[in-house]
Scaffold this active site. Structure first.
Site, PDB file in Angstrom:
ATOM      1  N   HIS A   1     -38.079  -9.200  -9.059  1.00 50.45           N
ATOM      2  CA  HIS A   1     -38.684  -7.924  -8.661  1.00 50.45           C
ATOM      3  C   HIS A   1     -40.199  -8.116  -8.713  1.00 50.45           C
ATOM      4  CE1 HIS A   1     -38.595  -3.244  -9.143  1.00 50.45           C
ATOM      5  NE2 HIS A   1     -39.658  -3.643  -8.447  1.00 50.45           N
TER       6      HIS A   1
ATOM      7  N   GLU B   1     -35.797   4.856 -10.842  1.00 48.07           N
ATOM      8  CA  GLU B   1     -37.085   4.673 -11.526  1.00 48.07           C
ATOM      9  C   GLU B   1     -37.673   6.062 -11.767  1.00 48.07           C
ATOM     10  OE1 GLU B   1     -41.481   2.591 -10.880  1.00 48.07           O
ATOM     11  OE2 GLU B   1     -40.220   3.017  -9.150  1.00 48.07           O
TER      12      GLU B   1
ATOM     13  N   HIS C   1     -34.762  -0.188  -4.607  1.00 54.49           N
ATOM     14  CA  HIS C   1     -35.326   0.532  -5.742  1.00 54.49           C
ATOM     15  C   HIS C   1     -34.548   1.833  -5.926  1.00 54.49           C
ATOM     16  CE1 HIS C   1     -38.556  -2.278  -5.266  1.00 54.49           C
ATOM     17  NE2 HIS C   1     -39.394  -1.650  -6.065  1.00 54.49           N
TER      18      HIS C   1
ATOM     19  N   ASP D   1     -42.997  -6.733 -11.301  1.00 56.92           N
ATOM     20  CA  ASP D   1     -43.219  -5.671 -10.326  1.00 56.92           C
ATOM     21  C   ASP D   1     -44.518  -5.879  -9.553  1.00 56.92           C
ATOM     22  OD1 ASP D   1     -42.736  -3.370  -8.893  1.00 56.92           O
ATOM     23  OD2 ASP D   1     -42.871  -1.989 -10.567  1.00 56.92           O
ATOM     24  N   ASP D   2     -45.612  -5.305 -10.038  1.00 55.65           N
ATOM     25  CA  ASP D   2     -46.941  -5.425  -9.419  1.00 55.65           C
ATOM     26  C   ASP D   2     -47.922  -5.856 -10.505  1.00 55.65           C
ATOM     27  OD1 ASP D   2     -46.560  -4.092  -6.590  1.00 55.65           O
ATOM     28  OD2 ASP D   2     -45.541  -2.786  -8.030  1.00 55.65           O
TER      29      ASP D   2
ATOM     30  N   HIS E   1     -43.550  -7.649  -6.006  1.00 56.00           N
ATOM     31  CA  HIS E   1     -44.173  -7.294  -4.730  1.00 56.00           C
ATOM     32  C   HIS E   1     -45.407  -8.170  -4.550  1.00 56.00           C
ATOM     33  CE1 HIS E   1     -41.731  -3.588  -4.379  1.00 56.00           C
ATOM     34  NE2 HIS E   1     -41.828  -3.577  -5.705  1.00 56.00           N
TER      35      HIS E   1
END
Length: 336
Positions: free
Chosen positions: A16, A199, A196, A277-278, A18
């Site tokens: 996961h 969340e 996704h 994630d980011d 990005h």
């Protein structure tokens, strides 16, 4: 990574991630200067100070504002190459990388530019000891028609460069049901499917991602615990959840890391994994997430639990069985 950092050296997969979310402030400013883009930040410190978010939308506003610096193939190659080097240094042996084509197409960057730039970086990954997959994500706040147009344009790369599709961006008000035709076409094309869900949105979104989209893996999924029947299903079917602890903390999904539901998810028998994630925005790459979990006394995660999480990451991947088994053997042989 320090020489004695056994947590960082633990072999792991990242599922996961990005790629646009790996845009570090220094690189963002360098690319802005290279491409003649004006950003409202004097330096990297001022830009980094803007990485304070109240919720998912406040993050997305900055995230998309900074993508304007990505213009050329070389930009995407540099972005992905920087991530791969960091990932390799943090024990990542396999990465399944998300990218958001619509975020670039809508500002005039050709799909070919994005994919070719990323592909050039991924071709260097084996030299770093990292295998890769590329997953094309779609923005759920845009229409399915828009997604389908991009999907069809990307067909020449299916199965060679692009191996799966995903669904991301604003979850509230954009349920999985909105994208059933897109995911049907992906299944027919032989692509893997992730989404996704759970969340900021309810547990019902996870159920719909599984039933309506036939997603093979759920990204985030932390709100599954609100539905005992869903938890039982996830455990019985071993449907993977790609959990992102530092992201959950930064976006106020949890108030403190001590409140994170990951230990309960594992206790329920869920196939949970740890991801970043980011990471440029949320305070750390994947080994940093592992460290943060290990350093939080309230979570009580012992080294063997970290090993379980690393093993889960390979089990949840889209690797072939032989390669997966080789990576799992590396995890089993690792000594803390």
């Amino acid at each position: 990574m320090p020489h004695n950092d056994r947590i960082g050296a633990l072999p792991k997969a990242e599922l996961h991630l990005h790629i646009e979310g790996t845009l570090e402030p220094e690189l963002a400013l360098d690319l802005a200067q290279r491409n003649g883009v004006e950003l409202p930040f004097a330096d990297a410190d001022q830009l980094r100070a803007a990485y304070r978010f109240e919720n998912l939308q406040s993050f997305l506003d900055l995230y998309y504002a900074l993508t304007v610096v990505l213009r050329t193939e070389a930009d995407f190659t540099e972005l992905a190459g920087a991530y791969l080097r960091r990932a390799a240094a943090q024990g990542v042996r396999h990465a399944e990388i998300f990218f958001d084509p619509q975020a670039h197409i809508h500002r005039g960057v050709e799909l070919d530019t994005v994919v070719a730039g990323l592909q050039a970086a991924l071709e260097t990954a084996p030299g770093l000891g990292v295998s890769t997959r590329l997953i094309m994500c779609f923005l759920r706040d845009l229409s399915e028609a828009d997604a389908l147009a991009v999907f069809e344009a990307a067909r020449p790369w299916f199965g060679t460069v692009i191996t799966g599709i995903g669904l991301d961006s604003t979850e509230i008000g954009n349920p999985p049901a909105k994208f059933t035709d897109l995911f049907r076409r992906a299944r027919e094309a032989g692509l893997h499917r992730v989404a996704h869900a759970g969340e900021e949105g309810p547990a019902a979104n996870i159920t719909d991602a599984l039933d309506l989209l036939q997603a093979e893996r759920v990204d985030h999924g932390v709100r599954c615990l609100e539905d005992p029947a869903l938890v039982a299903r996830l455990a019985a079917e071993q449907i993977p959840l790609t959990v992102c602890p530092l992201s959950n903390l930064r976006l106020r999904v949890v108030d403190t890391l001590a409140d994170h539901p990951l230990p309960r998810m594992l206790a329920e028998g869920l196939l949970a994994t740890v991801n970043s994630d980011d990471p440029a925005y949320f305070g750390g790459y994947v080994a940093d997430n592992f460290h943060a979990l290990a350093d939080e006394p309230a979570l009580g995660l012992e080294p063997e639990t970290l090993r379980l999480l690393a093993a889960n990451s390979f089990k949840a991947s889209f690797l072939d069985e032989q390669t997966r088994a080789a990576y799992l053997a590396e995890v089993a042989a690792h000594r803390f």
